[in-house]
Scaffold this motif. Structure first.
Motif: not given
Length: 438
Positions: A298-299, A302, A405, A408-409, A411, A414-415, A417
């Motif tokens: 995820g990160p 983004i 951006i 996605l942020v 959504s 973002r989390a 992992r």
């Protein structure tokens, strides 16, 4: 297929030993051959039009438009076909159809009957064959490779593709110079034959969830669009990709013209900078698995989207001279590295999270929205340049790159992992599927 088992039921595969997967090696070889040959044709066919047929600027523009149009017209039906029929069969069919079309160009040239309408038809049918092949090929990978190996497989595909595309472009230019534009097309003929042979040699017992044949084309397209629209992770990823693709379409329409005509770059300088930029794709694709393991998908996805508009900022202020060439080359390396890293991660994420019976339609929705919008992006770029100039058009394209951006942020990406490695079939009410083995 059981986790850690090859497509032919042979010895187990270690988590990062995808290269020992015979089916994947054949798949990768075929795809690289097809891509490198396609890069040759991307150079050769416009050269045929310009050098052999003395095409006007308008005719070259029509040729480019027709080559891109199938992504908009055919992508969604191709996804339904790939979810309904054997993906290997469709990939081979696309390759052989491309062979027939490509052979007709040098043959007509030798006979002295090659004309622009022939080229128009050739690039359009070739585009249809490409869309059909890619719809099946991308959605076939999750059938071929276990979920835990998808990230590693996509990384190797991205790295190999960056080399194959660059090599094909350089080979195309060399062949046009040595053999002539029309004869150069035979390189792509050979590449599609190699691709078909590699795919034909893949043997497996992988499960394929196919759409029941009694469901019509329109219903298959509708349910595919609906599935993507309802998926809380796949939907924002595809929206971000399509918006970025449209913005890049605006930027790329006049990028080469700007560099060659406004900044007075030589063709050799442009080729060198593009070659340096290709290193970014290779680096990004190779680093993607390690980055994903450290931070999750995820990160980095983004961050990759967020860095892309920043890499276009130098173009807004660039001037002539060696210093700006270094700056733009460096920006291109960063941009393509981000694209390759985020691209392999988002592709793997979508493949793992997508229900098996929707794999091809999900990918085709992405192709339809991203590649299918390129003709419209070119039109918009032309209008903007006529009204405001090239640099203002680049500014609009760069600003549009901020939209992904914003998508996605907020959504769940973002989390994100970790990504589950087991693909579970999920069918909406009223859609029947069947499980087959091929």
């Amino acid at each position: 297929m059981q986790v850690g088992q090859t497509e032919d039921g042979s010895l187990p595969i270690e988590r990062h030993a995808v290269r020992r997967h015979r089916g994947f090696r054949l798949y990768l070889a075929g795809q690289c051959a097809s891509l490198s040959g396609g890069a040759v044709t991307a150079v050769a066919l416009p050269a045929v039009a310009i050098l052999d047929l003395h095409a006007s600027a308008a005719q070259v523009a029509i040729l480019a438009f027709l080559s891109q149009l199938p992504s908009f017209l055919v992508a969604l039906p191709a996804g339904v076909l790939a979810d309904r029929h054997s993906k290997r069969f469709l990939m081979i069919t696309g390759d052989l159809a491309a062979v027939v079309v490509l052979v007709s160009v040098p043959l007509a040239s030798v006979l002295g009957v090659l004309r622009m309408p022939h080229l128009y038809g050739a690039v359009f049918v070739l585009g249809i064959a490409k869309v059909l092949h890619e719809a099946a090929a991308i959605s076939y990978l999750p059938d071929l490779v276990d979920g835990e190996l998808l990230q590693n497989a996509n990384s190797k595909i991205g790295a190999a593709f960056s080399v194959a595309d660059s090599a094909g472009s350089n080979l195309g230019a060399a062949l046009v110079a040595v053999l002539g534009a029309a004869r150069s097309v035979f390189a792509d003929v050979l590449s599609h034959l190699v691709s078909a042979w590699c795919i034909w040699r893949i043997r497996g017992g992988s499960q394929q969830y196919r759409l029941q044949k009694h469901i019509g084309m329109a219903e298959g397209i509708r349910t595919g669009l609906g599935y993507v629209a309802r998926h809380e992770v796949i939907r924002p990823l595809i929206l971000a990709l399509s918006t970025l693709g449209f913005a890049l379409g605006i930027m790329n329409t006049y990028r080469t013209f700007f560099l060659l005509s406004i900044l007075n770059w030589s063709p050799a300088t442009l080729g060198l900078v593009m070659g340096i930029g290709a290193l970014g794709s290779l680096i990004g694709a190779l680093l993607a698995p390690r980055i994903s393991e450290s931070f999750g998908p995820g990160p980095p996805i983004i961050v990759g989207f967020a860095l892309t508009p920043l890499t276009e900022v130098p173009l807004l202020f660039a001037g002539p001279g060696f210093t700006w060439q270094i700056v733009l080359a460096s920006s291109l390396v960063v941009q393509l590295a981000c694209a390759a890293t985020a691209g392999t991660m988002q592709r793997s994420t979508r493949q793992v999270l997508c229900a098996p019976e929707f794999q091809a339609r999900m990918q085709s929705v992405s192709t339809w929205l991203s590649a299918g919008s390129r003709p419209l992006a070119a039109v918009v770029a032309g209008i903007l340049v006529a009204a405001f100039g090239i640099r203002a058009t680049f500014a609009v394209g760069t600003a549009l790159m901020l939209v992904p951006i914003a998508v996605l942020v907020p959504s769940p990406i973002r989390a994100l992992r970790t990504v589950p490695i087991v693909i579970q079939p999920r069918s909406p009410a009223g859609v029947e599927t069947e499980v087959t083995h091929s």
